[in-house]
Design a protein around this motif. Structure first.
Motif, PDB file in Angstrom:
ATOM      1  N   LEU A  63       0.892  -1.177   0.027  1.00  0.00           N
ATOM      2  CA  LEU A  63      -0.239  -0.152   0.045  1.00  0.00           C
ATOM      3  C   LEU A  63       0.883   0.967  -0.095  1.00  0.00           C
ATOM      4  O   LEU A  63       2.034   1.080   0.558  1.00  0.00           O
ATOM      5  CB  LEU A  63      -1.015  -0.071   1.237  1.00  0.00           C
ATOM      6  N   GLY A  64       0.428   2.253  -0.572  1.00  0.00           N
ATOM      7  CA  GLY A  64       1.534   3.515  -0.844  1.00  0.00           C
ATOM      8  C   GLY A  64       0.687   4.607  -0.885  1.00  0.00           C
ATOM      9  O   GLY A  64      -0.566   4.510  -1.424  1.00  0.00           O
ATOM     10  N   ALA A  65       1.359   5.922  -0.293  1.00  0.00           N
ATOM     11  CA  ALA A  65       0.617   7.097  -0.656  1.00  0.00           C
ATOM     12  C   ALA A  65       1.677   8.334  -0.628  1.00  0.00           C
ATOM     13  O   ALA A  65       2.785   8.031   0.113  1.00  0.00           O
ATOM     14  CB  ALA A  65      -0.627   7.446   0.145  1.00  0.00           C
ATOM     15  N   VAL A  66       1.268   9.336  -1.451  1.00  0.00           N
ATOM     16  CA  VAL A  66       2.528  10.493  -1.389  1.00  0.00           C
ATOM     17  C   VAL A  66       1.622  11.544  -0.443  1.00  0.00           C
ATOM     18  O   VAL A  66       0.539  11.819  -0.568  1.00  0.00           O
ATOM     19  CB  VAL A  66       2.618  11.011  -2.682  1.00  0.00           C
ATOM     20  N   GLN A  67       2.544  11.850   0.564  1.00  0.00           N
ATOM     21  CA  GLN A  67       1.961  12.878   1.604  1.00  0.00           C
ATOM     22  C   GLN A  67       2.918  14.229   1.850  1.00  0.00           C
ATOM     23  O   GLN A  67       3.801  13.977   2.334  1.00  0.00           O
ATOM     24  CB  GLN A  67       1.973  12.147   2.954  1.00  0.00           C
ATOM     25  N   GLY A  68       2.739  15.003   0.928  1.00  0.00           N
ATOM     26  CA  GLY A  68       3.462  16.132   0.930  1.00  0.00           C
ATOM     27  C   GLY A  68       4.722  16.144   0.116  1.00  0.00           C
ATOM     28  O   GLY A  68       4.746  15.396  -0.927  1.00  0.00           O
ATOM     29  N   ASP A  69       5.890  16.300   0.860  1.00  0.00           N
ATOM     30  CA  ASP A  69       7.273  16.062   0.457  1.00  0.00           C
ATOM     31  C   ASP A  69       7.825  14.616   0.829  1.00  0.00           C
ATOM     32  O   ASP A  69       9.050  14.199   0.376  1.00  0.00           O
ATOM     33  CB  ASP A  69       8.313  17.040   1.031  1.00  0.00           C
ATOM     34  N   ARG A  70       7.123  13.573   1.164  1.00  0.00           N
ATOM     35  CA  ARG A  70       7.366  12.263   1.437  1.00  0.00           C
ATOM     36  C   ARG A  70       6.309  11.105   0.704  1.00  0.00           C
ATOM     37  O   ARG A  70       5.319  11.403   0.632  1.00  0.00           O
ATOM     38  CB  ARG A  70       7.632  11.922   2.943  1.00  0.00           C
ATOM     39  N   MET A  71       6.841  10.134   0.558  1.00  0.00           N
ATOM     40  CA  MET A  71       6.097   8.793   0.008  1.00  0.00           C
ATOM     41  C   MET A  71       6.111   7.796   1.211  1.00  0.00           C
ATOM     42  O   MET A  71       7.523   7.343   1.514  1.00  0.00           O
ATOM     43  CB  MET A  71       6.629   8.492  -1.362  1.00  0.00           C
ATOM     44  N   VAL A  72       5.181   7.231   1.542  1.00  0.00           N
ATOM     45  CA  VAL A  72       5.046   6.256   2.483  1.00  0.00           C
ATOM     46  C   VAL A  72       4.595   4.820   1.735  1.00  0.00           C
ATOM     47  O   VAL A  72       3.610   5.015   1.144  1.00  0.00           O
ATOM     48  CB  VAL A  72       4.208   6.684   3.503  1.00  0.00           C
ATOM     49  N   VAL A  73       5.160   3.579   1.994  1.00  0.00           N
ATOM     50  CA  VAL A  73       4.884   2.683   1.388  1.00  0.00           C
ATOM     51  C   VAL A  73       4.841   1.519   2.500  1.00  0.00           C
ATOM     52  O   VAL A  73       5.694   1.616   3.501  1.00  0.00           O
ATOM     53  CB  VAL A  73       6.088   1.971   0.506  1.00  0.00           C
ATOM     54  N   VAL A  74       3.559   0.796   2.748  1.00  0.00           N
ATOM     55  CA  VAL A  74       3.581  -0.414   3.451  1.00  0.00           C
ATOM     56  C   VAL A  74       3.779  -1.695   2.862  1.00  0.00           C
ATOM     57  O   VAL A  74       2.700  -1.841   1.837  1.00  0.00           O
ATOM     58  CB  VAL A  74       2.422  -0.301   4.312  1.00  0.00           C
ATOM     59  N   LEU A  75       4.430  -2.542   3.466  1.00  0.00           N
ATOM     60  CA  LEU A  75       4.938  -3.761   2.893  1.00  0.00           C
ATOM     61  C   LEU A  75       4.275  -4.984   3.856  1.00  0.00           C
ATOM     62  O   LEU A  75       4.309  -4.798   4.885  1.00  0.00           O
ATOM     63  CB  LEU A  75       6.314  -4.016   2.679  1.00  0.00           C
ATOM     64  N   GLY A  76       3.706  -5.833   3.222  1.00  0.00           N
ATOM     65  CA  GLY A  76       3.089  -7.007   4.005  1.00  0.00           C
ATOM     66  C   GLY A  76       3.769  -8.164   3.519  1.00  0.00           C
ATOM     67  O   GLY A  76       3.547  -8.599   2.297  1.00  0.00           O
ATOM     68  N   GLY A  77       4.090  -9.221   4.410  1.00  0.00           N
ATOM     69  CA  GLY A  77       4.615 -10.581   4.103  1.00  0.00           C
ATOM     70  C   GLY A  77       5.147 -11.356   5.075  1.00  0.00           C
ATOM     71  O   GLY A  77       5.841 -10.696   5.871  1.00  0.00           O
ATOM     72  N   ALA A  78       4.922 -12.394   5.052  1.00  0.00           N
ATOM     73  CA  ALA A  78       5.756 -13.414   6.269  1.00  0.00           C
ATOM     74  C   ALA A  78       7.278 -13.378   6.192  1.00  0.00           C
ATOM     75  O   ALA A  78       7.762 -13.371   7.447  1.00  0.00           O
ATOM     76  CB  ALA A  78       4.847 -15.042   6.246  1.00  0.00           C
ATOM     77  N   ASP A  79       7.732 -13.225   5.083  1.00  0.00           N
ATOM     78  CA  ASP A  79       9.191 -13.228   5.188  1.00  0.00           C
ATOM     79  C   ASP A  79       9.717 -12.023   5.513  1.00  0.00           C
ATOM     80  O   ASP A  79      11.039 -12.026   5.649  1.00  0.00           O
ATOM     81  CB  ASP A  79       9.729 -13.740   3.740  1.00  0.00           C
ATOM     82  N   LEU A  80       9.115 -11.180   5.589  1.00  0.00           N
ATOM     83  CA  LEU A  80       9.687  -9.690   6.244  1.00  0.00           C
ATOM     84  C   LEU A  80      10.255  -9.697   7.469  1.00  0.00           C
ATOM     85  O   LEU A  80      10.941  -8.790   7.998  1.00  0.00           O
ATOM     86  CB  LEU A  80       8.590  -8.551   6.019  1.00  0.00           C
ATOM     87  N   THR A  81       9.938 -10.833   8.371  1.00  0.00           N
ATOM     88  CA  THR A  81      10.571 -10.786   9.571  1.00  0.00           C
ATOM     89  C   THR A  81      11.900 -11.328   9.499  1.00  0.00           C
ATOM     90  O   THR A  81      12.682 -11.266  10.366  1.00  0.00           O
ATOM     91  CB  THR A  81       9.860 -11.940  10.491  1.00  0.00           C
ATOM     92  N   THR A  82      12.298 -12.059   8.132  1.00  0.00           N
ATOM     93  CA  THR A  82      13.586 -12.518   8.238  1.00  0.00           C
ATOM     94  C   THR A  82      14.772 -11.279   8.148  1.00  0.00           C
ATOM     95  O   THR A  82      14.332 -10.266   7.455  1.00  0.00           O
ATOM     96  CB  THR A  82      13.767 -13.043   6.781  1.00  0.00           C
ATOM     97  N   PRO A  83      15.762 -11.394   8.974  1.00  0.00           N
ATOM     98  CA  PRO A  83      16.681 -10.004   8.985  1.00  0.00           C
ATOM     99  C   PRO A  83      17.075  -9.584   7.302  1.00  0.00           C
ATOM    100  O   PRO A  83      17.580 -10.468   6.788  1.00  0.00           O
ATOM    101  CB  PRO A  83      17.787 -10.722   9.756  1.00  0.00           C
ATOM    102  N   GLY A  84      17.016  -8.454   7.308  1.00  0.00           N
ATOM    103  CA  GLY A  84      17.588  -7.843   6.154  1.00  0.00           C
ATOM    104  C   GLY A  84      16.428  -8.118   4.625  1.00  0.00           C
ATOM    105  O   GLY A  84      16.795  -7.614   3.692  1.00  0.00           O
ATOM    106  N   ARG A  85      15.492  -8.682   5.010  1.00  0.00           N
ATOM    107  CA  ARG A  85      14.524  -9.169   3.962  1.00  0.00           C
ATOM    108  C   ARG A  85      13.691  -7.695   3.343  1.00  0.00           C
ATOM    109  O   ARG A  85      13.790  -7.621   2.355  1.00  0.00           O
ATOM    110  CB  ARG A  85      13.492  -9.916   4.187  1.00  0.00           C
ATOM    111  N   ALA A  86      13.395  -6.937   4.574  1.00  0.00           N
ATOM    112  CA  ALA A  86      12.602  -5.777   4.135  1.00  0.00           C
ATOM    113  C   ALA A  86      13.542  -5.022   3.333  1.00  0.00           C
ATOM    114  O   ALA A  86      13.161  -4.344   2.445  1.00  0.00           O
ATOM    115  CB  ALA A  86      12.073  -5.142   5.428  1.00  0.00           C
ATOM    116  N   ALA A  87      14.678  -4.581   3.833  1.00  0.00           N
ATOM    117  CA  ALA A  87      15.667  -3.966   2.877  1.00  0.00           C
ATOM    118  C   ALA A  87      15.818  -4.379   1.648  1.00  0.00           C
ATOM    119  O   ALA A  87      16.146  -3.586   0.645  1.00  0.00           O
ATOM    120  CB  ALA A  87      16.916  -3.694   3.879  1.00  0.00           C
ATOM    121  N   GLU A  88      15.972  -5.797   1.683  1.00  0.00           N
ATOM    122  CA  GLU A  88      16.176  -6.301   0.261  1.00  0.00           C
ATOM    123  C   GLU A  88      14.925  -5.787  -0.606  1.00  0.00           C
ATOM    124  O   GLU A  88      15.331  -5.599  -1.914  1.00  0.00           O
ATOM    125  CB  GLU A  88      16.316  -7.858   0.380  1.00  0.00           C
TER     126      GLU A  88
END
Length: 411
Positions: free
Chosen positions: A227-252
């Motif tokens: 999910l994502g939206a632009v709010q003024g001068d920033r953009m916010v993104v929400v990611l979802g998935g079971a593997d995001l708890t794996t260290p480094g996966r969200a950054a990847e």
């Protein structure tokens, strides 16, 4: 080259009087053509047979309007581009939600084919070539009209989805993620019942809708909800998935679309267990995004936890408590001279030998304790960036209530 009128060679058209005569003969069989069209659709298309009687009647109206519209257009004294908006205007707007664009194309194709067959069966031979040439032009305009209707409907749905998505992201940021928000997220394609991560970065230079679609595509490739939206001068993104708890996966995953953001830091918040708890990830990501200018050399993307020192200095109470709780308190509780060794090592400019001399221990003992400090805190005193965080944690640990105790003077 002979002059043409919207694709029809005028030299092939008969006079207005002849066209009027042909149109009168044609108008006498339009009912038969409509009946034949509906019968052919019933035979050819399973989707048509599955429609309710009411919806089939709407399709019949469209077919009838198309045939009648062709007759009226053909009978015009001065042939011009056919006006086909009335074809689809004869049915309720709900029809566009009941049948797909592909099914509409099938509807137009079947109607044209039946009309051409009927022309060969019921019209005089002299009329047939003229009518066939005219029906080709008219059918093209009907197809364009159908495409325009669905394109406008898609634009309206897209605009509504964008507003709904922006509202959902805003609710997540404010910690108001209730069942209503979860229902909205589900409508927008959110399927994850596991981890969620919030990513914050500068608003893109390109049009926001295109940027969000590019991120959505990258997230889909990574099998991650977004999910994502632009709010003024920033953009916010929400990611979802079971593997995001794996260290480094969200950054990847974020690295796959970080270039879509504008120039500046892209911060990845910590993974939380569910979208309902995403406000905690958003709070840390937003705090780190505001503090990120304090570390211009930070990687892109950067984890919000890697910006704890800058967050603490910029006034983030959560960051100050995290440094004291997660670094200072465990060292104090571990004993074994770890806290004293860390203080001495930092004071001596990260020199093992100098620290060993002041502590009256062997240099290998200092090295062992430094390894233990890394094991206990996750931060290595020999790394300049980690040493900076540890130094700040020492100061905060001594200042914050609950952490103020006399430090052990162990050798």
């Amino acid at each position: 080259m002979a002059a043409t009128t919207r694709g029809i060679n005028k030299s092939l058209l008969p006079s207005a009087k002849t066209r009027s005569t042909i149109a009168k003969r044609l108008s006498g069989v339009t009912g038969e053509m409509t009946t034949a069209t509906v019968a052919e659709m019933e035979q050819r298309h399973a989707w048509f047979r599955r429609l309710s009687a009411e919806h089939r009647s709407w399709v019949t109206l469209v077919a009838q309007a198309g045939i009648d519209g062709f007759v009226r257009w053909f009978a015009e004294p001065e042939p011009s581009g056919p006006v086909t908006s009335e074809v689809f205007g004869s049915a309720p707007r709900e029809l566009a939600r009941r049948i797909s664009l592909y099914q509409t194309v099938e509807l137009v194709r079947t109607t044209i084919e039946v009309v051409e067959d009927q022309i060969d069966e019921v019209m005089p031979k002299a009329d047939r070539p003229i009518l066939h040439a005219a029906i080709v032009q008219y059918s093209r305009e009907v197809a364009f009209s159908a495409a325009e209707i669905y394109a406008r409907a898609a634009e309206l749905r897209g605009a509504w989805d964008a507003r709904l998505e922006a509202l959902t992201v805003d609710a997540v940021l404010r910690g108001e993620t209730d069942e209503t928000v979860l229902s909205r997220a589900s409508t927008l394609g959110w399927r994850s019942t596991a981890a969620a991560v919030v990513v914050v970065g500068p608003a893109p230079d390109r049009e926001s809708a295109q940027a969000l679609e590019a991120i959505r595509h990258a997230a889909a490739i990574a099998h991650t909800d977004m999910l994502g939206a632009v709010q003024g001068d920033r953009m916010v993104v929400v990611l979802g998935g079971a593997d995001l708890t794996t260290p480094g996966r969200a950054a990847e995953v974020t690295a796959g679309f970080a270039s879509v953001f504008g120039a500046g830091p892209v911060v990845v918040g910590p993974a939380v267990d569910h979208l309902m708890e995403a406000a905690a990830s958003a709070r840390e990501a937003l705090s780190a995004f505001r503090a990120a200018p304090g570390w211009p050399e930070a990687p892109r993307p950067v984890a919000s936890s890697d910006l704890l020192p800058e967050r603490a200095l910029s006034g983030d109470g959560h960051a100050r408590r995290a440094l004291a709780r997660d670094l200072y308190d465990p060292l104090r509780a571990a004993g074994g001279g770890l806290l004293e060794t860390l203080v001495t090592f930092l004071d001596q400019g990260l020199s093992v030998e100098a620290a060993a001399r002041l502590l009256y221990v062997h240099a290998n003992t200092v090295r062992y304790r430094l390894r233990r400090i890394h094991e206990v805190t996750g931060y290595s005193p020999t790394d300049p960036r980690d040493a900076y965080a540890l130094r700040l944690a020492l100061t905060l640990g001594r200042l914050l209530p609950g952490s103020r105790r006399e430090e052990p003077a162990e050798a």
